[in-house]
Design an enzyme around this catalytic site. Structure first.
Site, PDB file in Angstrom:
ATOM      1  N   CYS A   6       3.842 104.263  24.985  1.00 26.48           N
ATOM      2  CA  CYS A   6       5.044 104.950  24.289  1.00 26.48           C
ATOM      3  C   CYS A   6       4.772 104.996  22.678  1.00 26.48           C
ATOM      4  O   CYS A   6       5.226 105.821  21.935  1.00 26.48           O
ATOM      5  CB  CYS A   6       6.278 104.279  24.545  1.00 26.48           C
ATOM      6  SG  CYS A   6       7.006 104.072  26.133  1.00 26.48           S
ATOM      7  N   HIS A  46      11.469 106.100  19.110  1.00 22.84           N
ATOM      8  CA  HIS A  46      11.060 106.217  20.661  1.00 22.84           C
ATOM      9  C   HIS A  46      12.375 106.300  21.294  1.00 22.84           C
ATOM     10  O   HIS A  46      13.298 105.318  21.332  1.00 22.84           O
ATOM     11  CB  HIS A  46      10.165 105.267  20.898  1.00 22.84           C
ATOM     12  CG  HIS A  46       9.803 105.317  22.388  1.00 22.84           C
ATOM     13  ND1 HIS A  46       9.694 106.205  23.132  1.00 22.84           N
ATOM     14  CD2 HIS A  46      10.011 103.991  23.341  1.00 22.84           C
ATOM     15  CE1 HIS A  46       9.577 105.956  24.546  1.00 22.84           C
ATOM     16  NE2 HIS A  46       9.644 104.752  24.353  1.00 22.84           N
ATOM     17  N   ASN A  83      13.400 109.251  28.762  1.00 25.19           N
ATOM     18  CA  ASN A  83      12.335 108.750  28.045  1.00 25.19           C
ATOM     19  C   ASN A  83      11.005 109.236  28.503  1.00 25.19           C
ATOM     20  O   ASN A  83      10.433 108.915  29.712  1.00 25.19           O
ATOM     21  CB  ASN A  83      12.189 107.064  28.349  1.00 25.19           C
ATOM     22  CG  ASN A  83      11.137 106.365  27.695  1.00 25.19           C
ATOM     23  OD1 ASN A  83      10.124 107.094  27.053  1.00 25.19           O
ATOM     24  ND2 ASN A  83      11.141 105.027  28.162  1.00 25.19           N
TER      25      ASN A  83
END
Length: 329
Positions: free
Chosen positions: A116, A256, A286
């Site tokens: 990520c 994020h 996500n």
């Protein structure tokens, strides 16, 4: 920013697959509820790639839109980095497929895997290469098709992830704006927190690993949650300090998009009002390395970000990895 030449984002783009998977859809697939998902994650829906779409296809769309936004021809691009942990295949690099798709024939192309945090890592690499004078025009893409690596029987993880891609075009700038500084970190001691155990050299593809569902994403939720809050808060403070700035100078934080509760906790630790946090997790889920460039592009398209704004990008991911970037828009 360390180096002779400063770099700036001159264009943004993003792409989300057409198919939308709602929480109501998930209620019919696993033992969960819309209320449970929204309360714990903030997610209402996520996008899922069609069977004929791979990571390179999503990345190609986002890249083309970023180039159009920047008014840059593909032939001018001399560096392409795709940040992804869900590549089309183990080799060749997804970036090489994108390079061919957009006809950026003179560009060096490679993938970068920092989960990520990959997009911020890739921004740092590209910015330093441009600052050194080696390259002039870079295309940085975060792209994932995580739906192919989700165990749809695991209700703790299948509700979280989605597919998508975001991209930026970077060029040198003579102005005082641009990418001001980076802070990156890693701790392999936390490698067990998030992983896809099988498919690499440790556990290559076999009937056994498939039967044990080891080719799917696994996560230790509690440990990940705590580490993400701590490290994203710290990274934000650190990159601002390096840039000679403070929290009061920040116009927008683009974190994020892993979990709305993580983002709210980070905002609280930093004493940042929630209206300064760019949040799109409710409609995207996500998307790993793609969350930040997608959120950035959407904020640009919506006219939220103005010239002179100070923006901080901050991420946390498997590895463990984390990083932040301060940008004067």
């Amino acid at each position: 920013m360390h180096g002779q030449i400063r770099t700036a984002v001159v264009g943004t783009g993003s792409y989300l697959p057409e198919k939308v998977l709602t929480n109501a859809d998930l209620e019919r697939m696993v033992d969960t509820t819309d209320e449970w998902i929204q309360t714990r994650t903030g997610i209402k829906e996520r996008h899922i790639a069609s069977p004929d779409e791979a990571t390179s296809d999503l990345a190609t769309q986002a890249a083309s839109r970023a180039l159009e936004s920047a008014n840059v021809e593909a032939g001018e691009v001399d560096l392409i980095i795709v940040a992804t942990c869900t590549p089309d295949m183990l080799l060749p690099a997804t970036a090489c497929i994108v390079q061919h798709n957009i006809k950026a024939h003179k560009a060096v192309a490679f993938d970068l895997e920092a989960a990520c945090s990959g997009f911020i890592y890739a921004l740092s690499v590209a910015s330093n290469l441009i600052s050194s004078g080696i390259y002039h025009t870079a295309l940085i893409i975060g792209a994932e098709t995580f739906s192919r690596f989700i165990d749809w029987k695991d209700r703790s993880t299948c509700v979280l992830l989605g597919d998508g891609a975001g991209a930026v075009v970077l060029r040198a700038t003579p102005k005082s704006n641009g990418l001001l500084d980076f802070y990156l970190g890693a701790d392999g001691g936390g490698a067990e927190y998030m992983k896809i155990p099988a498919g690499g050299s440790r556990l290559p593809a076999s009937h056994d690993v498939i039967n044990q569902r080891l080719h799917y994403f696994q996560m230790r939720g509690n440990e990940t949650f705590k580490a993400a809050i701590k490290l994203m808060s710290y990274s934000t403070k650190r990159v601002l300090k390096q840039s000679g700035l403070s929290i009061a100078d920040v116009d927008y934080l683009i974190p994020h998009q892993a979990n709305v509760r993580i983002m709210e906790a980070v905002a609280k630790r930093l004493s940042l009002p929630l209206d300064k946090i760019i949040i799109n997790i409710q409609s995207c889920g996500n998307t790993s390395a793609a969350t930040i460039p997608i959120a950035l592009d959407q904020a640009v398209q919506e006219g939220k970000i103005a010239d002179g704004n100070l923006i901080v990008l901050v991420s946390f991911g498997a590895g463990l990895t984390w990083g932040a970037c301060a940008i004067k828009w």
